[in-house]
Write an enzyme that holds these catalytic residues in place. Structure first.
Site, short mmCIF file in Angstrom:
data_model
loop_
_atom_site.label_atom_id
_atom_site.label_comp_id
_atom_site.label_asym_id
_atom_site.label_seq_id
_atom_site.Cartn_x
_atom_site.Cartn_y
_atom_site.Cartn_z
N HIS A 1 -7.01 39.89 13.62
CA HIS A 1 -8.12 38.97 13.37
C HIS A 1 -9.03 39.61 12.32
CE1 HIS A 1 -11.61 36.49 13.86
NE2 HIS A 1 -12.33 37.54 14.19
N ASP B 1 -12.14 34.04 18.01
CA ASP B 1 -13.44 34.71 18.03
C ASP B 1 -14.61 33.76 17.76
OD1 ASP B 1 -15.17 36.90 18.21
OD2 ASP B 1 -15.08 37.30 16.08
N HIS C 1 -17.02 32.10 10.96
CA HIS C 1 -17.86 32.28 12.14
C HIS C 1 -18.74 33.53 12.13
CE1 HIS C 1 -14.03 34.28 13.60
NE2 HIS C 1 -14.91 35.22 13.82
N ASP D 1 -12.13 39.25 10.02
CA ASP D 1 -13.33 38.48 9.74
C ASP D 1 -13.44 38.28 8.23
OD1 ASP D 1 -14.52 37.96 12.30
OD2 ASP D 1 -14.95 40.09 12.44
#
Length: 1002
Positions: free
Chosen positions: A258, A370, A574, A260
């Site tokens: 994951h 997330d 996000h 970001d």
């Protein structure tokens, strides 16, 4: 027999400290040289060719956010011939900071990428088997990303304040012999040791493992570990070969990182993080035939395509092989609370289209591990995009209540249900430790009904991905007594099997509210304002450009709109839109939104001039989906505003504002003490209450400063009632306004209170010059309404939340999200608060001594956390709100659109008829555009906005040869009863909140 288990367990830990270094029994140092690139990262060819300066382990390097190019050189000793040789390249790593510090990408002399380097992955395979005398030459593009200290103010989050002090010291730079047998022994001992600790103390299986480990440790000569590794492994073979029980939980491991898209690093660094991680993962796929890796976020694939084509070529090949799996079908893993209806739809449109065009893959799952909670409108959007599953993990972070399901059906506001899975491993960064896998099985809430869960496996957040150690652990737990069964599997395969075995799961209705990170609805106001403004400018640009393209020879700017949509969608990631990134990210976002606004404004202006003829005239363009003062929705014409607005002085100070619909009393403090609905003879405010009240709170959450607001912030509050000035601003037949100024702390605020002739709403423009620290600014509106629920706008509709706190679930929703409006009503009368840029709000309910109920709605304006941006929100801001008394839900929808899409007068000579008209205000157009495939077809998207069944006639304002109902990607759907032809138009019959997309052929 005496119980010596604790003794053996303690011995295992100590012996492993001796065994692990033996993985590399022989080494020889390499020569190292360095070049520090000035400024931003340079092209690969320039970095490879730049002159080097000799350096050595222990040398300091790397200013914050800098790039250094290292060259490492060595010669394989003759006596290593036939053995496996690797290079260890330690840039100064801290094993506990994977993804959050320096990283590197290794290149061969020809510029082809090899693999990434991070704290848990410092090795580069040189040769297997090696040739004596073989020369080794590697280059490393090393990024000296600083470690951002958590929960304290730091200047490291912005290039201008980060300084130039070197951040790191070079570590080990050696050629080494890799002893695979010792490495395998380490994996054996670690897995069995962890498994042993997860088992109850009584079963024989635990004793079997203890004794096998004891025998293995006895077989190891601590002065010559390598010689005894095979014998030690033989002692463990029996317990590793014992199969799992038939009822063992099944875990689908999915290789994952994951990443970001921005957070504690800027967007430009994410480009390189993706390249480093995917270079690692494609190399690992080549080495491990069972391994499956998945990556979401089409934007990150596009990063590779645009900036690292050599890595992208490897990714495309691995995707074609079926083992590098694009997931999610979204442009980024966006926030889902704040993006507007069309933006949320376009996340899927652009993401799915990219995967279809690049790889021929249709995603059926949404992948959002997330994201900070999920809006209740999302299930319908997922379905309308052609998907049917959702994965997330974040809800397990909730502070107050434990979510009751891991696999369930999630039902949205329109009744759409999506099969949803929360991995019970409770992390999207699983490292495949036996304790994690055991926890997943114990934690799984569907035991007895289902047997499967998913484990996203790999270093994430800052990237890195899966390691060879994780794959080795998974191999041992494939079928191991005492452990769940682990197998690498594609997300779609997991979902298909999970749904097949559990076809009737429990249902959760409404939003998936995260009881944490509530302040992300407010932090970094300029980022949120930029997003909201960009969404509405994109709507306008598509509307007027499509109208001009149909009516004139105007060329529809499809490529520009596509690019600008992707830019806006990118910033809905996000940790960008929620305001939880470093200063660099948000300052850059502010500049980007300014550029986007300028480009879209130019598109709008050109289209309007093409439609309206000469650049002089009285005609007003109405971009909103409802008619205004005689101007049709999506058209232009002369406005006919009302009259009779007045401002008069009030006895004792203050003013009265009035028009034919509303009378407003503002006292000497600049507070609204009466808002009277003249049409329904009803006071909006409770007796003795004051609206337009700015309130200031201390705001220092227990952790996660930019993310969180804890409920104790309400314990102390300062009402900002002191006035610097209060003056009448405007007194005309069409507009009445007053201006009030205040100062507090280090900040000032001015408000303009306006009553216009064409509406009963009191408009409030709040301009704040904000320089507070750890404070929370709210704008309060008490309402004299008895209601046990209220409505908040979300994507393609609204949801209801309770006004009370009967349960812990309701108590936890003390800060929540709305889009353009909040509506509170009792039978026969209601009020709406609309806004042009805020999302966070709170609502409280009290009962007065007179027996009446007061519901206070407060819009969240500004915060001032110090981490990760120590100057969050400092500077000038402007917010617009309007309080509309006597409002129905339809009135709230209409007013929300109007404040965000106000009529404009570009000064064109000709009126403009709309491309579409709708005869029911409850059926709202969210987009009018030309089809994405360049065919020239016209696309309109509509939804039922009031929450009831609706019939409406959609009348196209152009000649068409046919139409089809489509999905969000504008692909025809099977015929349904939603739409049918009628005289000159299309009759729509819509369920509550139903979304429909129609495509017309010209």
């Amino acid at each position: 027999m005496h119980d010596d288990r604790r003794l053996i367990e303690g011995r295992l830990g100590r012996v492993l400290d001796r065994v692990r270094p033996a993985v590399y029994p022989e080494s020889t140092p390499m020569r190292v040289s360095i070049w520090e690139a000035p400024g931003e990262p340079v092209p690969i060819a320039e970095g490879l060719a730049a002159p080097r300066t000799p350096t050595a382990p222990g040398a300091r390097w790397g200013a914050p956010w800098g790039t250094s190019w290292l060259t490492v050189e060595g010669t394989v000793p003759a006596e290593w011939a036939g053995r496996t040789v690797e290079a260890i390249i330690d840039l100064g790593f801290d094993a506990n900071q994977t993804g959050f510090q320096c990283e590197g990408l290794v290149y061969r002399p020809d510029g082809s990428p090899v693999k990434g380097l991070h704290p848990r992955n410092q090795w580069v395979r040189v040769a297997a088997p090696a040739r004596g005398g073989e020369q080794v030459l590697l280059h490393v593009e090393a990024a000296s990303n600083p470690i951002i200290p958590f929960f304290g103010p730091t200047g490291l989050g912005e290039l201008e304040t980060a300084g130039t002090e070197p951040q790191y010291r070079l570590g080990r730079m050696d050629l080494v012999v890799f002893d695979e047998e010792v490495w395998q022994l380490v994996q054996d001992l670690e897995v069995l040791g962890e498994l042993m600790h997860e088992m109850p103390e009584d079963p024989a299986r635990r004793y079997d493992i203890v004794r096998a480990i004891e025998r293995a440790l006895d077989a190891i000569d601590l002065q010559n570990v390598n010689a005894g590794a095979s014998a030690a492994r033989a002692c463990l073979a029996g317990v590793l070969a014992q199969p799992a029980i038939a009822s063992a939980h099944l875990i689908s491991a999915v290789g994952h990182a994951h990443i970001d898209t921005a957070w504690l690093w800027p967007l430009r660094e994410t480009v390189r993080k993706v390249a480093r991680t995917t270079a690692n993962m494609t190399a690992l796929l080549d080495a491990e035939p069972d391994f499956i890796y998945t990556m979401s976020q089409a934007a990150q694939y596009d990063f590779l395509k645009q900036h690292r084509p050599e890595v992208y070529a490897r990714v495309k090949a691995a995707v074609a092989d079926g083992r590098f799996v694009p997931a999610g079908g979204m442009w980024v893993e966006s926030d889902t609370n704040m993006p507007g209806s069309e933006a949320m739809a376009r996340q899927f449109v652009h993401g799915k289209r990219f995967f279809l065009e690049e790889f021929g893959i249709e995603n059926e799952e949404a992948w959002l591990p997330d994201t900070f909670g999920f809006a209740a409108g999302l299930p319908q959007i997922i379905k309308a995009a052609g998907s049917k599953w959702l994965l997330t993990q974040k809800i397990s972070w909730s502070q107050t209540n434990t979510f009751p399901h891991h696999t369930f059906l999630w039902e949205g506001i329109d009744g759409t249900r999506i099969f949803t899975h929360f991995p019970p491993v409770d992390t999207y960064n699983c490292s495949m430790q036996a304790r994690e896998i055991a926890y997943a099985a114990k934690n799984f809430k569907e035991k007895g009904r289902a047997t499967r869960s998913l484990a996203p496996t790999g270093w994430g957040d800052g990237g890195g991905g899966t390691t060879r150690e994780m794959i080795a652990r998974a191999a041992r737990m494939r079928d191991l007594e005492g452990s769940p069964k682990v197998a690498w599997e594609r997300p779609a395969d997991f979902f298909a099997k999970a749904q097949a075995e559990y076809p009737n799961p429990a249902v959760w209705v409404g939003e998936l509210y995260l009881e944490l990170h509530r302040a992300t609805l407010t932090s970094q106001a300029k980022t949120k304002q930029g997003n909201r403004r960009s969404e509405h400018l994109l709507r306008e640009a598509e509307l007027w450009a499509a109208t001009a393209a149909v009516r004139t020879d105007y060329e529809y700017p499809a490529a520009d709109l596509d690019r600008l949509w992707k830019t806006v969608l990118l910033h809905q990631f996000h940790d960008i839109l929620p305001g939880s990134s470093i200063a660099w990210v948000h300052r850059e976002a502010e500049r980007t939104y300014t550029r986007v606004a300028a480009e879209l404004s130019a598109v709008i202006e050109r289209a309007q001039w093409a439609l309206g003829g000469e650049r002089s005239g009285p005609h007003v363009f109405n971009p909103a989906p409802h008619a205004w003062n005689g101007i049709p929705a999506g058209g232009a014409g002369p406005a006919a505003p009302g009259r009779d607005c007045t401002v008069t002085e009030r006895s004792g100070g203050g003013f009265w504002l009035a028009n034919t619909r509303t009378r407003v009393e503002v006292d000497a403090r600049g507070l609204v003490v009466s808002l009277y609905d003249l049409e329904q003879q009803r006071e909006t405010l409770p007796p003795g209450a004051a609206a337009n009240l700015l309130q200031l709170h201390q705001d220092y959450p227990n952790s996660w400063d930019a993310w969180d607001v804890d409920q104790f912030y309400r314990n102390t509050v300062t009402d900002l009632t002191d006035v610097d000035f209060l003056v009448a601003e405007t007194d005309s037949p069409t507009e009445a306004a007053i201006r009030v100024g205040r100062s507090f702390g280090s900040s000032t605020v001015e408000q303009l209170l306006t009553l216009r002739a064409d509406t009963g709403a009191l408009e409030i423009t709040t301009m704040v010059d904000w320089y507070e620290t750890e404070k929370f600014l709210k704008l309060a509106f008490p309402l004299d309404i008895h209601a046990d629920r209220y409505a908040s706008e979300t994507q393609f509709g609204h949801l209801y939340r309770p006004t009370h706190t009967n349960t812990s679930w309701e108590y936890a929703k003390f800060e929540a999200c709305n889009h353009r409006f909040i509506h509170v009503a009792e039978p026969g009368w209601g009020a709406a608060l609309v806004n042009d840029a805020t999302y966070g709000h709170d609502l409280t309910r009290t009962v007065r001594p007179d027996g009446g109920t007061t519901i206070t709605v407060r819009a969240s304006l500004l915060r001032a956390p110090r981490f990760p941006d120590p100057h969050t929100d400092h500077g000038a801001h402007q917010f617009r709100h309007a309080l509309l008394p006597g409002a129905s839900i339809t009135d709230a929808v209409r007013a929300g659109y109007r404040i965000n899409l106000p009529p404009v007068t570009p000064g064109v000579a000709e009126p403009v008829a709309p491309l579409f008209s709708v005869d029911n205000d409850d059926v709202v157009t969210s987009a009018v555009k030309l089809a994405d495939d360049g065919s020239g077809d016209v696309v309109v998207r509509l939804y039922e906005a009031a929450g009831g069944r609706a019939t409406a006639v959609l009348t196209p304002g152009f000649a068409f040869t046919g139409y089809r109902c489509c999905d969000l990607l504008e692909r025809p759907l099977p015929e349904e009863m939603t739409a049918e032809s009628t005289d000159g138009g299309i009759r729509l019959r819509l369920r509550p909140f139903q979304l429909v997309t129609l495509r017309f052929s010209r």
